[in-house]
Write an enzyme that holds these catalytic residues in place. Structure first.
Site, PDB file in Angstrom:
ATOM      1  CG  ASP A 189      37.872  40.712  43.673  1.00  0.00           C
ATOM      2  OD1 ASP A 189      38.201  41.826  44.114  1.00  0.00           O
ATOM      3  OD2 ASP A 189      38.199  40.301  42.552  1.00  0.00           O
ATOM      4  CG  HIS A 260      41.390  42.814  43.608  1.00  0.00           C
ATOM      5  ND1 HIS A 260      40.312  43.621  43.356  1.00  0.00           N
ATOM      6  CD2 HIS A 260      42.255  43.001  42.575  1.00  0.00           C
ATOM      7  CE1 HIS A 260      40.506  44.264  42.199  1.00  0.00           C
ATOM      8  NE2 HIS A 260      41.670  43.915  41.716  1.00  0.00           N
ATOM      9  CD  GLU A 339      42.786  45.893  38.739  1.00  0.00           C
ATOM     10  OE1 GLU A 339      42.483  46.562  37.748  1.00  0.00           O
ATOM     11  OE2 GLU A 339      41.956  45.243  39.404  1.00  0.00           O
TER      12      GLU A 339
HETATM   13  C1  TNX Z   1      40.509  44.286  36.017  1.00  0.00           C
HETATM   14  S1  TNX Z   1      41.740  41.699  35.064  1.00  0.00           S
HETATM   15  C2  TNX Z   1      40.575  43.341  37.023  1.00  0.00           C
HETATM   16  C3  TNX Z   1      39.336  42.861  37.661  1.00  0.00           C
HETATM   17  C4  TNX Z   1      38.133  43.564  37.113  1.00  0.00           C
HETATM   18  C5  TNX Z   1      38.251  43.721  35.612  1.00  0.00           C
HETATM   19  C6  TNX Z   1      37.063  44.314  34.953  1.00  0.00           C
HETATM   20  C7  TNX Z   1      42.281  41.804  36.461  1.00  0.00           C
HETATM   21  C8  TNX Z   1      43.394  40.950  36.739  1.00  0.00           C
HETATM   22  N1  TNX Z   1      41.729  42.669  37.344  1.00  0.00           N
HETATM   23  O1  TNX Z   1      39.434  42.986  39.052  1.00  0.00           O
HETATM   24  O2  TNX Z   1      37.008  42.836  37.450  1.00  0.00           O
HETATM   25  O3  TNX Z   1      39.363  44.522  35.330  1.00  0.00           O
HETATM   26  O4  TNX Z   1      37.150  44.185  33.547  1.00  0.00           O
END
Ligand code: TNX
Length: 539
Positions: A189, A260, A339
């Site tokens: 990450d 990420h 994301e």
């Molecule tokens: C969203 S769930 C994210 C994570 C975060 C999380 C916190 C997902 C695929 N991505 O990077 O840690 O929310 O709840």
């Protein structure tokens, strides 16, 4: 006298009922008798084949840890023993079926598969009294049991905080004790790269360390100015994969892309479309150490500097995945996909010309191109990709399985496109969300009480039965931004993991929250036996 007999019959019925109530997840069929089998250090464990060794070892380690003794094993059949066997049967097509027969004169556990026998052991463990003694009474019962879903998962994010090999093994024990079968290991990450890759040593040397961590909720009130470092060597990974396999758990590794990826970019800046630009620090974040060049992130959230879809990046990722696939035998390789802000791709002349050259619609098309390129590679090695629901953006890669996290929509979409789905919607199974309204330590996101987890139904009601078959199961996610140590992880897991295990294993019609709460009273005592930190508040 008559009254007394009646009374004692009633008591016996009540006693067996409370035992009946104490198995989590609830078995499909159970019939309770009277009397009990006495398990003590003289009890013998009969293994009808060497393959039963994994089940026998698990039971013996459990007995040793919780009760201070272990059982002798033998292959010679005998009376008064616990006999483990495995016989293929067509009684239920569900992988993991077993029958467990306890009589006063012996115990028989028979699985359709070795995995089934192993789940029989988990049920036997739950029949043990929660008081520690050298003579354990196991109630007479006859159980037939099998899981509802084939995918019963739990994720751990070791990118935000690193956890020791010992704790990963404990986590795998928790998964096994709940008859779950998949450990999704989130290994990379923005805040850390945690797996040794021989060809790219800087991934762990540089990417495995951040100079500090924010204090409090993002963007924080300061920085602890303490390096947070850690990674798993390939030998440790092999050891963990074996430990999991001994518990019939598949480990799915996740290597995040294209977003990420700050930790990888800090190690190899050429992976960014803008290698010369220093890392962006989120507004309000107090930074530890140097902020020049590319850095591993020290706070949480989503960052704009992501993998550039260049030949260099694809070459790098293929090399990384070669090493990852050599370590993990799983069918699925998780490639993240969530994301990924498109800002840098928008302003990159390279990306814009790539979009034109490939005839892609826009940056979402580029995300899809990215994922499909990696999917082709992974498929060429005989594996399949699984990714967060953003992999639906701009067209789903042909053989992809979708992890639906932003809600149930992604899963519904994917199932309707005939793709397999694992449900992980934030509202029901994000175990990083608080389970009480007033948590006394930091958490992220909404409010997810035990009851909401318990009442979760993985197959969205809008799907037809045919579409519903694409729902392989569900998974609890443990993101660790605000979990810096094992005790906090355990506190967030328990008792919600028990609720989740029942969602995944037990027949939908038999689920009943009030009755689950009664069984949970005994489960709390088991948690104490396991010395886990857990939450007792129910809202
Ligand atoms: C969203 S769930 C994210 C994570 C975060 C999380 C916190 C997902 C695929 N991505 O990077 O840690 O929310 O709840």
């Amino acid at each position: 006298m008559k009254m007394l007999t009646l009374f004692s019959l009633l008591l016996m019925a009540l006693a067996s009922r409370s035992q009946e109530l104490a198995i989590i997840p609830k078995p499909v069929h159970s019939q309770w008798g009277t009397g009990s089998f006495s398990l003590n250090r003289n009890t013998v464990l009969v293994l009808t084949s060497e393959e039963q060794g994994r089940s026998a070892s698990f039971l013996n380690e459990y007995l040793q840890q919780c009760y201070g003794f272990r059982l002798k094993t033998t292959q010679a059949p005998q009376n008064g023993a616990i006999t483990l066997s495995t016989t293929p049967s067509s009684a239920s097509a569900r992988e993991g079926r077993y029958v467990l027969e306890v009589t006063a004169s012996g115990i028989r556990i028979e699985g359709d598969t070795y995995q089934g026998t192993f789940y029989g052991i988990q049920t036997l463990i739950q029949l043990l009294p929660t008081e520690v003694s050298g003579d354990l009474a196991i109630p007479v019962v006859s159980i037939e049991d099998y899981p509802r879903f084939g995918y019963r998962g739990l994720m751990l994010d070791v990118g935000r905080h690193f956890f020791s090999v010992d704790f990963i093994k404990r986590y795998l024990d928790f998964i096994a004790l709940h008859k779950m079968n998949t450990f999704h290991w989130h290994l990379t990450d923005d805040q850390g790269w945690r797996i040794e890759i021989k060809k790219y040593p800087l991934l762990t040397q540089t990417g495995g360390c951040r100079n500090g961590t924010i204090i409090g909720h993002h963007p924080g009130t300061g920085n602890d100015n303490t390096p947070h470092c850690g990674y798993y060597t390939q030998d440790q990974v092999r050891d963990i994969v074996k430990y999991a396999a001994d518990r019939f758990i598949t480990v799915i590794p996740e290597i995040e892309m294209p977003g990420h990826s700050s930790a990888a970019i800090a190690a190899y800046p050429g992976l960014s479309c803008f290698p010369e630009e220093p890392t962006e620090i989120a507004k309000g974040v107090v930074w530890a150490g140097t902020s020049s060049g590319k850095q591993v992130q020290q706070s949480w959230g989503v960052y704009r500097d992501v993998y550039c879809p260049s030949d260099y990046t694809f070459g790098f990722l293929k090399d990384v995945l070669d090493e990852v696939m050599a370590l993990f035998p799983s069918k699925y390789i998780h490639i993240g996909g969530d994301e990924c802000p498109k800002d840098f791709w928008k302003k990159s002349p390279f990306c814009q010309s790539l979009i034109k050259a490939r005839g892609l619609k826009d940056e979402h098309g580029l995300q899809s191109y990215f994922i499909q390129t990696m999917e082709k590679y992974i498929n060429s090695k005989g594996r399949s990709i699984i990714g967060w629901d953003e992999i639906l953006e701009g067209g789903l890669a042909p053989n992809a399985t979708v992890m639906s996290w932003r809600g149930e929509e992604g899963g519904i979409d994917a199932a309707r496109q005939n793709h397999d789905v694992v449900m992980t919607p934030g509202k029901y199974v994000y175990l990083d969300h608080p389970q009480t309204k007033k948590e006394d330590s930091l958490t992220i996101g909404g409010y997810l009480p035990l009851e909401t987890v318990y009442n979760y139904e993985p197959i969205p009601s809008v799907l037809t039965p045919e579409e519903g078959k694409h729902v392989l199961g569900a998974q609890g996610n443990v993101w660790t931004e605000y979990m810096a140590n094992p005790a906090k992880v355990e506190y967030m897991l328990f008792p919600r993991l028990s609720a989740l295990s029942e969602v995944l294993w037990s027949e939908k019609e038999t689920r009943n929250y009030d009755q689950f709460l009664q069984r949970l009273q005994t489960q709390y005592k088991r948690y104490q036996l396991w010395k886990v930190t857990f939450n007792r508040a129910l809202n």
